[in-house]
Design an enzyme around this catalytic site. Structure first.
Site, PDB file in Angstrom:
ATOM      1  N   ARG A 163      46.481  37.162  35.857  1.00 47.53           N
ATOM      2  CA  ARG A 163      46.469  37.656  34.472  1.00 47.53           C
ATOM      3  C   ARG A 163      46.745  39.157  34.482  1.00 47.53           C
ATOM      4  O   ARG A 163      46.881  39.754  35.545  1.00 47.53           O
ATOM      5  CB  ARG A 163      45.089  37.421  33.868  1.00 47.53           C
ATOM      6  CG  ARG A 163      44.012  38.050  34.749  1.00 47.53           C
ATOM      7  CD  ARG A 163      42.637  38.020  34.147  1.00 47.53           C
ATOM      8  NE  ARG A 163      41.619  38.350  35.126  1.00 47.53           N
ATOM      9  CZ  ARG A 163      41.246  39.568  35.471  1.00 47.53           C
ATOM     10  NH1 ARG A 163      41.835  40.621  34.933  1.00 47.53           N
ATOM     11  NH2 ARG A 163      40.312  39.761  36.375  1.00 47.53           N
ATOM     12  N   HIS A 183      30.188  46.188  42.426  1.00 51.15           N
ATOM     13  CA  HIS A 183      31.456  45.474  42.611  1.00 51.15           C
ATOM     14  C   HIS A 183      32.282  45.389  41.328  1.00 51.15           C
ATOM     15  O   HIS A 183      33.180  44.558  41.209  1.00 51.15           O
ATOM     16  CB  HIS A 183      31.232  44.067  43.173  1.00 51.15           C
ATOM     17  CG  HIS A 183      30.468  44.067  44.464  1.00 51.15           C
ATOM     18  ND1 HIS A 183      30.961  44.645  45.601  1.00 51.15           N
ATOM     19  CD2 HIS A 183      29.247  43.581  44.783  1.00 51.15           C
ATOM     20  CE1 HIS A 183      30.078  44.509  46.571  1.00 51.15           C
ATOM     21  NE2 HIS A 183      29.018  43.879  46.095  1.00 51.15           N
ATOM     22  N   LYS A 200      38.742  31.323  45.984  1.00 50.65           N
ATOM     23  CA  LYS A 200      38.971  32.301  47.052  1.00 50.65           C
ATOM     24  C   LYS A 200      39.328  31.595  48.358  1.00 50.65           C
ATOM     25  O   LYS A 200      40.183  32.064  49.102  1.00 50.65           O
ATOM     26  CB  LYS A 200      37.723  33.165  47.245  1.00 50.65           C
ATOM     27  CG  LYS A 200      37.450  34.106  46.068  1.00 50.65           C
ATOM     28  CD  LYS A 200      36.350  35.097  46.420  1.00 50.65           C
ATOM     29  CE  LYS A 200      35.538  35.573  45.230  1.00 50.65           C
ATOM     30  NZ  LYS A 200      36.204  36.467  44.306  1.00 50.65           N
ATOM     31  N   GLU A 229      33.141  36.478  55.379  1.00 49.31           N
ATOM     32  CA  GLU A 229      34.164  37.447  55.756  1.00 49.31           C
ATOM     33  C   GLU A 229      33.528  38.548  56.579  1.00 49.31           C
ATOM     34  O   GLU A 229      32.346  38.846  56.410  1.00 49.31           O
ATOM     35  CB  GLU A 229      34.744  38.124  54.502  1.00 49.31           C
ATOM     36  CG  GLU A 229      35.750  37.295  53.761  1.00 49.31           C
ATOM     37  CD  GLU A 229      36.170  37.956  52.449  1.00 49.31           C
ATOM     38  OE1 GLU A 229      35.739  39.088  52.153  1.00 49.31           O
ATOM     39  OE2 GLU A 229      36.940  37.305  51.725  1.00 49.31           O
TER      40      GLU A 229
HETATM   41  P1  ADP Z   1      34.744  39.166  42.655  1.00 51.94           P
HETATM   42  O1  ADP Z   1      35.774  38.104  42.420  1.00 51.94           O
HETATM   43  O2  ADP Z   1      33.352  38.698  42.472  1.00 51.94           O
HETATM   44  O3  ADP Z   1      35.065  40.443  41.915  1.00 51.94           O
HETATM   45  P2  ADP Z   1      35.964  40.123  45.108  1.00 51.94           P
HETATM   46  O4  ADP Z   1      36.230  39.238  46.247  1.00 51.94           O
HETATM   47  O5  ADP Z   1      37.133  40.519  44.263  1.00 51.94           O
HETATM   48  O6  ADP Z   1      34.812  39.478  44.214  1.00 51.94           O
HETATM   49  O7  ADP Z   1      35.248  41.409  45.619  1.00 51.94           O
HETATM   50  C1  ADP Z   1      34.733  42.393  44.751  1.00 51.94           C
HETATM   51  C2  ADP Z   1      34.559  43.700  45.483  1.00 51.94           C
HETATM   52  O8  ADP Z   1      33.710  43.524  46.639  1.00 51.94           O
HETATM   53  C3  ADP Z   1      35.835  44.285  46.057  1.00 51.94           C
HETATM   54  O9  ADP Z   1      36.492  45.106  45.124  1.00 51.94           O
HETATM   55  C4  ADP Z   1      35.335  45.077  47.234  1.00 51.94           C
HETATM   56  O10 ADP Z   1      34.867  46.326  46.798  1.00 51.94           O
HETATM   57  C5  ADP Z   1      34.146  44.291  47.730  1.00 51.94           C
HETATM   58  N1  ADP Z   1      34.508  43.427  48.867  1.00 51.94           N
HETATM   59  C6  ADP Z   1      35.049  42.205  48.806  1.00 51.94           C
HETATM   60  N2  ADP Z   1      35.252  41.695  50.025  1.00 51.94           N
HETATM   61  C7  ADP Z   1      34.828  42.614  50.916  1.00 51.94           C
HETATM   62  C8  ADP Z   1      34.750  42.683  52.354  1.00 51.94           C
HETATM   63  N3  ADP Z   1      35.144  41.689  53.135  1.00 51.94           N
HETATM   64  N4  ADP Z   1      34.237  43.791  52.886  1.00 51.94           N
HETATM   65  C9  ADP Z   1      33.806  44.806  52.119  1.00 51.94           C
HETATM   66  N5  ADP Z   1      33.837  44.798  50.777  1.00 51.94           N
HETATM   67  C10 ADP Z   1      34.353  43.727  50.171  1.00 51.94           C
END
Ligand code: ADP
Length: 668
Positions: free
Chosen positions: A299, A243, A124, A208
């Site tokens: 993917r 999530h 990330k 973040e």
């Molecule tokens: P992972 O790779 O563990 O799935 P992600 O970064 O894709 O993690 O985030 C998963 C979920 O978390 C996202 O779909 C969103 O709902 C929530 N999320 C991620 N980043 C943020 C953020 N900065 N603020 C609010 N919700 C977030």
């Protein structure tokens, strides 16, 4: 690197996956004239994807680590079967750069991006750095290398609370903490690091801004090896639990046309930053106005069908064409957006027990016919085993319609007509979700399911007299079906026997509730059912979908039913109901055939004769076994006596009320 080495025409494709995605890839590969090779674990010998493929290779024991994740075994399976290419599906090895490289080293085409592209986008932090350079909007945050507490604390302060502490190597929502105030920060970092270290072997964190009322929006992109890169509109996947996505749709109902254009352009920019080849997804989090990049998945995604339904593109076909080294068949302005599509993930889990996975044999697997905007991507059939070793997703129900409102309704109908028995599924939960007014109104964020859990998992309403009558009709419908199947059966239909009035009493129980009785009267004249003192005229006509139309006092209503032994599953106009049929053989007739005659209580097949003619029988001794609707029923001597006549043989299909044996009472 010479791209013709990476991507070239092949004839045999190995699918390094299982379940619905393996089945889905096999179907398209087949349609393109490819020979398909499945791989499987010991637990999956009889799995659907194995049955579908032209060839199948055993990888190893049930544990994923010993089978689906074993890179040398997968490569060896390709060698053994002459497969020239590998499609990884999603999950398992799909985002494993080492695997992509191993395929290349073994002279195989990997259907996906190169190991370099995966490495660039896999972390990330790393991908955010790339995106920042490419000018893609990011969530305000910190993704630097320094990981000391002071640096992280001052970053959080600069960003402003609430913040999200996230594992750079994270996935599946692990290693992630929302922090509301400076006082909570250090403890959150410590615990997120611990979780990330255990799950990913990497405890680097990024911070973040926590986007309030977040929505998840992502863009499907695909690139070919000739430098062409397209976006195929966006999906919204805001309905999540922990999530993890539960329901996904395309296009996003939240974005307007300008926002749509801008998020798609940002996604193309993101993918172009790594000269991306293959299908991928750029994920964003949105506050409903602006979108911010969070990560890229290199993917095919679980939710890709909603994109296929609004664009008419078969993404697996395009993945394979790209792997052949072909150019993408369309230009950006030829990618049309048509209508609305929504997908729901069917899991073997119990929402009422904290979504605990449910394992075991699937007794009934029934889904509605696809077509007419409904698509079912399944990886299981009746009789298949759901193993504790793998993800509990069984299938996806996907609906398309010109509008979102109709697509939601269609999806719910698809869910309600899907019946899985033998294991517990989240289907009722999904139905409650997609019909929830807030979901229909798109007034949701990623925390919606958690907040509404109680109402979404509430026990269903209790069966009314209507459902009880529908249950009787379901049984009659099933009996008629069985009779029709046996054209030579002497037994016709329940209602039209020219033998005077008969009656059968049915008892049902719902959950722990009291027994409720329904009386069916039939014979010459119209058939009726009564619950309590209310009697209704009953008629029923089988419908094409396997259900039937029930007409009660002239009002027709469609009912879907599945009968599994004593258990009845019904879907009526009032929703879903599960009923237990108490003593299915308790039917009585007013015109009882003489007591010394043993008659079939229900239409069935004679499966065993348990006594011989002339035998002296005790009261209650077994005479014969009848199979009625997959259940065995042993008929016994009503009193002590001599079995004077057996009027049937094994294999006979007998109608209700047919005499099977005669017994003469013992001389007193
Ligand atoms: P992972 O790779 O563990 O799935 P992600 O970064 O894709 O993690 O985030 C998963 C979920 O978390 C996202 O779909 C969103 O709902 C929530 N999320 C991620 N980043 C943020 C953020 N900065 N603020 C609010 N919700 C977030």
């Amino acid at each position: 690197m010479d791209r013709s080495r990476l991507y070239r025409r092949f004839r045999t494709l190995l699918i390094a996956n299982r379940g619905e995605i393996a089945c889905r890839v096999i179907r398209t590969a087949r349609a393109m004239g490819l020979r398909t090779v499945a791989v499987h674990s010991e637990a999956d010998r009889d799995a659907m994807h194995v049955a579908l493929a032209d060839e199948a290779v055993l990888l190893g024991p049930a544990r994923a680590r010993d089978s689906y994740l074993n890179i040398p075994h997968v490569i060896e399976a390709a060698r053994e079967t002459g497969a020239e290419a590998i499609h990884p599906g999603y999950g398992f090895l799909s985002e494993n750069a080492e695997f992509a490289q191993a395929c290349l080293d073994a002279g195989l085409v990997f259907v996906g991006p190169t190991a370099e592209m995966m490495n660039a986008m896999g972390s990330k932090s790393g991908s955010k750095e790339l995106m920042e350079k490419a000018g893609v909007p990011l969530v305000p945050g910190y993704h630097g290398a320094a990981q000391d507490e002071a640096t992280l604390a001052s970053a959080a302060k600069r960003i402003g609370f609430p913040v999200l502490v996230k594992a750079s190597a994270g996935g599946g929502g692990r290693g992630m903490r929302v922090v509301n105030s400076p006082a909570e920060l250090s403890a959150a970092i410590v615990s997120a690091k611990r979780e990330a270290k255990a799950a990913f072997g990497d405890d680097r964190m990024l911070i973040e801004k926590y986007v309030q009322n977040p929505r998840h929006i992502e863009v499907q992109i695909i690139g070919d090896s000739h430098g062409n890169l397209l976006s195929l509109w966006e999906r919204e996947c805001t309905l999540q639990r922990r999530h993890q996505k539960v329901v996904e749709e395309a296009p996003s109902p939240t974005l307007n046309a300008t926002q749509r254009e801008s998020v798609c352009a940002a996604a193309r920019k993101a993918a172009a930053a790594v000269n991306y080849v293959g299908a991928g997804t750029i994920e964003f989090v949105s506050d409903g106005k602006d979108v911010f990049f969070i990560e890229m998945n290199t993917r095919l995604q679980v939710e890709h069908p909603v994109t296929e339904l609004i664009t008419g593109v078969d993404l697996v076909e395009w993945q394979l064409r790209v792997a052949f080294g072909e150019k993408l068949p369309l230009n950006q302005d030829e990618i049309k957006l048509n209508g609305h599509a929504i997908e729901a993930r069917v899991y073997a889990e119990n929402p009422q027990k904290n979504f605990m996975p449910s394992v075991g044999r699937i007794k009934t697997w029934r889904t509605p016919e696809g077509g007419d905007g409904l698509r079912i991507d399944a990886g299981y059939r009746s009789g298949d085993n759901v193993s504790p070793h793998y993800d509990a997703m069984l299938a996806k129900v996907i609906a398309w319609a010109p509008t979102r409102e109709v697509a939601l309704e269609k999806l719910n109908r698809g869910l309600e007509e899907t019946d899985v028995r033998g294991i517990v599924t989240n289907i009722p939960f999904l139905s409650a979700l997609v019909t929830h007014p807030a979901v229909v109104a798109n007034a949701v964020d990623t925390g919606f399911i958690e907040r509404e859990l109680k109402s979404l998992t509430a026990e269903r309403g209790s069966a009314s007299a209507f459902e009880l009558c529908a249950a009787v009709a379901a049984i009659l419908n099933e009996e008629q079906k069985a009779a029709r199947k046996e054209a030579h059966s002497p037994w016709q239909t329940f209602g039209w026997m020219p033998v005077g009035q008969r009656q059968r009493v049915f008892s049902f129980r719902q959950g722990q509730g009291a027994e409720q009785k329904v009386t069916l009267r039939y014979g010459n004249g119209p058939s009726t059912v009564s619950v309590g003192d209310r009697e209704s005229v009953l008629a029923l006509a089988p419908a094409a979908d396997g259900g039937f139309d029930l007409t009660l006092d002239g009002t027709k209503s469609h009912v879907v039913a599945v009968i599994e032994g004593h258990e009845l599953y019904l879907r009526t106009r009032n929703g879903r109901f599960d009923l237990h049929w108490v003593d299915p053989f308790g039917g009585e007739t007013e015109e009882q055939v003489g007591e010394d005659k043993i008659v079939a209580p229900l239409p069935g097949t004679v499966v065993a004769l348990l006594a011989e003619e002339g035998a002296t029988l005790e009261k209650g001794a077994a005479i014969l076994t009848l199979e009625v609707m997959k259940m065995e029923q042993t008929l016994r001597a009503p009193f002590a006596g001599v079995l004077t006549k057996l009027k049937c043989k094994v294999g006979d299909i007998v109608g209700e009320g047919v005499e099977l044996a005669e017994i003469e009472p013992e001389e007193a």
